[in-house]
Design a protein around this motif. Structure first.
Motif, PDB file in Angstrom:
ATOM      1  N   ILE A 144       0.837  -1.282   0.000  1.00 39.96           N
ATOM      2  CA  ILE A 144      -0.037   0.173   0.037  1.00 39.96           C
ATOM      3  C   ILE A 144       1.071   1.195   0.166  1.00 39.96           C
ATOM      4  O   ILE A 144       1.799   1.516   0.663  1.00 39.96           O
ATOM      5  N   SER A 155      -2.622   0.759  -3.965  1.00 42.65           N
ATOM      6  CA  SER A 155      -1.954  -0.468  -3.822  1.00 42.65           C
ATOM      7  C   SER A 155      -1.742  -1.293  -4.950  1.00 42.65           C
ATOM      8  O   SER A 155      -2.463  -1.157  -6.042  1.00 42.65           O
ATOM      9  N   LEU A 164      -7.296  -0.508   5.326  1.00 37.48           N
ATOM     10  CA  LEU A 164      -7.372   0.642   4.240  1.00 37.48           C
ATOM     11  C   LEU A 164      -8.863   1.367   4.746  1.00 37.48           C
ATOM     12  O   LEU A 164      -8.715   2.475   4.626  1.00 37.48           O
TER      13      LEU A 164
END
Length: 110
Positions: free
Chosen positions: A42, A61, A76
């Protein structure tokens, strides 16, 4: 290294090698960071503002599909909402407006 997040046990975080990397050079109060939660890499930008506020933007990502993606998905969702930070010794604690936290320990700490 990620040591406390949501309902995940520390052993699971360690097994996934969950981490955030903030070691790049800070330019204009911004840093290019990366994270790993066990599957995809990420990438993001973090801007440090006054009064311990942060702004996380540009999250992207890699797109691998892995068997266990619950940690990554929840990370996330939460990470982009973080708005403040606090340093406590070797710990970095990110906090959102509702008081939810994500806690990291510096990897170079003995």
């Amino acid at each position: 290294m990620l040591v406390s997040f949501n309902q995940f046990k520390k052993a699971e975080l360690i097994k996934n090698r969950a981490e955030v990397n903030l070691t790049s050079e800070i330019k204009d109060r911004k840093i290019n960071g990366s994270a790993f939660m066990g599957c995809n890499r990420i990438f993001f930008k973090m801007e440090f503002k006054t009064n311990n506020r942060i702004e996380i933007s540009g999250i992207r990502s890699t797109y691998m599909s892995c068997e266990a993606m619950d940690l990554e998905t929840k990370f996330l969702q939460s990470f982009q909402k973080m708005s403040h930070y606090h340093m406590d010794g070797h710990f970095l604690i990110l906090i959102d407006k509702q008081g939810n936290t994500i806690k990291f320990l510096a990897a170079d700490w003995d």
